[in-house]
Design a protein around this motif. Sequence first.
Motif, PDB file in Angstrom:
ATOM      1  N   PRO A 221       0.536  -0.984   0.083  1.00 19.80           N
ATOM      2  CA  PRO A 221      -0.235  -0.091   0.035  1.00 19.80           C
ATOM      3  C   PRO A 221       0.832   1.344   0.291  1.00 19.80           C
ATOM      4  CG  PRO A 221      -0.578  -1.551   1.916  1.00 19.80           C
ATOM      5  CD  PRO A 221      -0.009  -2.048   1.237  1.00 19.80           C
ATOM      6  N   ARG A 222       0.250   1.711  -0.588  1.00 25.74           N
ATOM      7  CA  ARG A 222       1.153   3.522  -0.857  1.00 25.74           C
ATOM      8  C   ARG A 222      -0.113   4.579  -1.104  1.00 25.74           C
ATOM      9  NH1 ARG A 222       5.024   3.505  -5.614  1.00 25.74           N
ATOM     10  NH2 ARG A 222       5.866   5.575  -4.472  1.00 25.74           N
ATOM     11  N   ILE A 223      -0.424   5.372   0.418  1.00 26.04           N
ATOM     12  CA  ILE A 223      -1.148   5.972   0.472  1.00 26.04           C
ATOM     13  C   ILE A 223      -0.740   7.627   0.257  1.00 26.04           C
ATOM     14  CG2 ILE A 223      -3.644   6.891   1.511  1.00 26.04           C
ATOM     15  CD1 ILE A 223      -3.836   3.958   1.725  1.00 26.04           C
ATOM     16  N   THR A 224      -1.445   8.292  -0.488  1.00 24.90           N
ATOM     17  CA  THR A 224      -0.672   9.383   0.187  1.00 24.90           C
ATOM     18  C   THR A 224      -1.580  10.611   0.472  1.00 24.90           C
ATOM     19  OG1 THR A 224       1.435   9.476  -1.147  1.00 24.90           O
ATOM     20  CG2 THR A 224       0.294  11.655  -0.621  1.00 24.90           C
ATOM     21  N   HIS A 225      -2.315  11.489   1.233  1.00 22.43           N
ATOM     22  CA  HIS A 225      -2.884  12.063   2.443  1.00 22.43           C
ATOM     23  C   HIS A 225      -3.020  14.094   1.595  1.00 22.43           C
ATOM     24  CE1 HIS A 225      -3.546   9.004   4.615  1.00 22.43           C
ATOM     25  NE2 HIS A 225      -4.947   8.736   3.961  1.00 22.43           N
ATOM     26  N   LEU A 226      -3.428  14.748   0.569  1.00 21.53           N
ATOM     27  CA  LEU A 226      -3.433  16.098   0.794  1.00 21.53           C
ATOM     28  C   LEU A 226      -4.250  16.514   1.772  1.00 21.53           C
ATOM     29  CD1 LEU A 226      -3.212  14.998  -3.420  1.00 21.53           C
ATOM     30  CD2 LEU A 226      -1.802  15.381  -1.987  1.00 21.53           C
ATOM     31  N   PRO A 227      -3.796  17.949   1.464  1.00 21.14           N
ATOM     32  CA  PRO A 227      -4.737  18.647   2.516  1.00 21.14           C
ATOM     33  C   PRO A 227      -6.252  18.885   2.024  1.00 21.14           C
ATOM     34  CG  PRO A 227      -2.526  19.795   1.598  1.00 21.14           C
ATOM     35  CD  PRO A 227      -2.690  18.663   1.161  1.00 21.14           C
ATOM     36  N   ASP A 228      -6.861  19.291   2.661  1.00 17.89           N
ATOM     37  CA  ASP A 228      -8.247  18.944   2.227  1.00 17.89           C
ATOM     38  C   ASP A 228      -7.987  20.860   0.934  1.00 17.89           C
ATOM     39  OD1 ASP A 228     -11.135  18.294   1.508  1.00 17.89           O
ATOM     40  OD2 ASP A 228     -11.328  20.047   2.263  1.00 17.89           O
ATOM     41  N   VAL A 229      -7.912  21.730   1.499  1.00 11.86           N
ATOM     42  CA  VAL A 229      -7.202  22.986   0.989  1.00 11.86           C
ATOM     43  C   VAL A 229      -7.667  22.603  -0.542  1.00 11.86           C
ATOM     44  CG1 VAL A 229      -5.585  23.833   1.999  1.00 11.86           C
ATOM     45  CG2 VAL A 229      -6.841  25.636   0.813  1.00 11.86           C
ATOM     46  N   LEU A 230      -6.851  21.899  -0.897  1.00 12.09           N
ATOM     47  CA  LEU A 230      -6.330  21.711  -1.675  1.00 12.09           C
ATOM     48  C   LEU A 230      -7.487  20.954  -3.369  1.00 12.09           C
ATOM     49  CD1 LEU A 230      -4.363  21.623  -4.673  1.00 12.09           C
ATOM     50  CD2 LEU A 230      -3.457  19.312  -3.632  1.00 12.09           C
ATOM     51  N   ARG A 231      -8.544  20.062  -2.608  1.00 12.97           N
ATOM     52  CA  ARG A 231      -9.567  20.093  -2.739  1.00 12.97           C
ATOM     53  C   ARG A 231     -10.545  21.310  -3.205  1.00 12.97           C
ATOM     54  NH1 ARG A 231     -14.131  19.308  -2.118  1.00 12.97           N
ATOM     55  NH2 ARG A 231     -14.108  19.710   0.608  1.00 12.97           N
ATOM     56  N   ARG A 232     -10.575  21.781  -2.375  1.00 14.24           N
ATOM     57  CA  ARG A 232     -11.065  23.345  -2.242  1.00 14.24           C
ATOM     58  C   ARG A 232     -11.411  23.933  -3.578  1.00 14.24           C
ATOM     59  NH1 ARG A 232     -11.462  22.999   3.380  1.00 14.24           N
ATOM     60  NH2 ARG A 232      -9.941  24.263   3.207  1.00 14.24           N
ATOM     61  N   MET A 233      -9.674  24.210  -3.593  1.00 10.71           N
ATOM     62  CA  MET A 233      -9.185  25.190  -4.504  1.00 10.71           C
ATOM     63  C   MET A 233      -9.062  24.240  -6.443  1.00 10.71           C
ATOM     64  SD  MET A 233      -5.897  26.176  -2.769  1.00 10.71           S
ATOM     65  CE  MET A 233      -4.676  26.156  -4.416  1.00 10.71           C
ATOM     66  N   VAL A 234      -9.238  23.007  -6.601  1.00 11.41           N
ATOM     67  CA  VAL A 234      -9.645  22.920  -7.395  1.00 11.41           C
ATOM     68  C   VAL A 234     -10.962  22.989  -7.340  1.00 11.41           C
ATOM     69  CG1 VAL A 234      -9.785  20.502  -8.758  1.00 11.41           C
ATOM     70  CG2 VAL A 234      -7.306  20.600  -7.068  1.00 11.41           C
ATOM     71  N   LEU A 235     -12.179  22.671  -7.479  1.00  8.97           N
ATOM     72  CA  LEU A 235     -13.029  22.318  -6.716  1.00  8.97           C
ATOM     73  C   LEU A 235     -13.531  24.255  -7.619  1.00  8.97           C
ATOM     74  CD1 LEU A 235     -15.456  20.749  -3.879  1.00  8.97           C
ATOM     75  CD2 LEU A 235     -15.590  20.424  -6.951  1.00  8.97           C
ATOM     76  N   TRP A 236     -12.407  24.945  -6.838  1.00  4.29           N
ATOM     77  CA  TRP A 236     -12.825  26.610  -7.950  1.00  4.29           C
ATOM     78  C   TRP A 236     -13.011  26.664  -8.744  1.00  4.29           C
ATOM     79  CZ3 TRP A 236     -10.034  30.951  -8.750  1.00  4.29           C
ATOM     80  CH2 TRP A 236     -11.055  32.947  -8.878  1.00  4.29           C
ATOM     81  N   VAL A 237     -11.428  25.961  -9.271  1.00  3.73           N
ATOM     82  CA  VAL A 237     -10.860  26.034  -9.916  1.00  3.73           C
ATOM     83  C   VAL A 237     -11.076  25.913 -11.776  1.00  3.73           C
ATOM     84  CG1 VAL A 237      -8.604  26.289 -11.593  1.00  3.73           C
ATOM     85  CG2 VAL A 237      -8.156  27.059  -9.483  1.00  3.73           C
ATOM     86  N   LEU A 238     -11.677  24.482 -11.359  1.00  3.85           N
ATOM     87  CA  LEU A 238     -11.729  23.582 -12.800  1.00  3.85           C
ATOM     88  C   LEU A 238     -13.160  24.597 -13.070  1.00  3.85           C
ATOM     89  CD1 LEU A 238     -12.122  19.998 -11.705  1.00  3.85           C
ATOM     90  CD2 LEU A 238     -10.767  20.839 -13.043  1.00  3.85           C
TER      91      LEU A 238
END
Length: 282
Positions: A221-238
């Motif tokens: 297993p190789r799992i990387t956790h990204l900060p949720d603020v990045l998800r919110r930024m992607v949602l705004w930009v996309l």
Amino acid sequence: MKRVLIAGATGYLGRFLCAQYHRRGWHVTALVRKNSRSADLSADTILQAEATWPETLKGTMAGIDLVVSALGITRQVDGVGYWDVDYQANVNLLEEAQHSKVGHFAFVHVLNADRMDNVPLVAAKAAFVRKLQTADLRSTVIAPTGYYSDMADFLNMAKSGRVWLFGSGQLRINPIHGADLAAAIFDAVDHGTPWADIGGPQTFTQNEIAALCFAVLGTQPRITHLPDVLRRMVLWVLPRIAPRKIAGPAQFFLTAGAMNMTAPSVGTRQLADHFKTQLDQS
């Protein structure tokens, strides 16, 4: 013999719905688009029509007792969008059903839709649900947690060597196999249930689904956790930079992936077995 028309019959869930109703002794009419892959459907009648064009639906529901619509799009193609299909095409089906005196209309919606009204895919479905619930016929709305087929994104990331998750990975979901969901839909409609939230037999955290993918693959297993603020930024930009066919499904999955998607459990089919089947077929 009772007669059902299934819209969206060639989709992931639609195929299981056709098989379920056929197995239960109903006469199944499968509504399909031209040139769609329909030869292997469990249906008594294959009806070619474009639900976005109401004139092609005229007369198609004579003698039909029930319409079950799994009609909708995740990835936009052919120049049509969510409001064309998830809303208007279903409105066209509903109006033809009313004109033909169909007794019952069932629609496959989305769990937690009230928390995703900023997502175009969900907003279009929710608008149709409001129209359906005020129509002069019986209705059933089914809100599943997520399909096993949706879990392919986890498996594909694991196959590439790493699963990327936003946040802690502790949010929960109990996705469901299409065959189990089709059986649950049959029962909900048969019982006259107005609304049914439906999930599968196993509840996982996102971390656990990622780990399951690696276990099925037999890799570390190789799992990387990204900060949720990045998800919110992607949602705004996309929506501002990406074409609708990319931004639309991404908005849905990024939004749904930030909440628990759990519902009453039904069915027996295991997610690990589904993953193994997908690997065998790849």
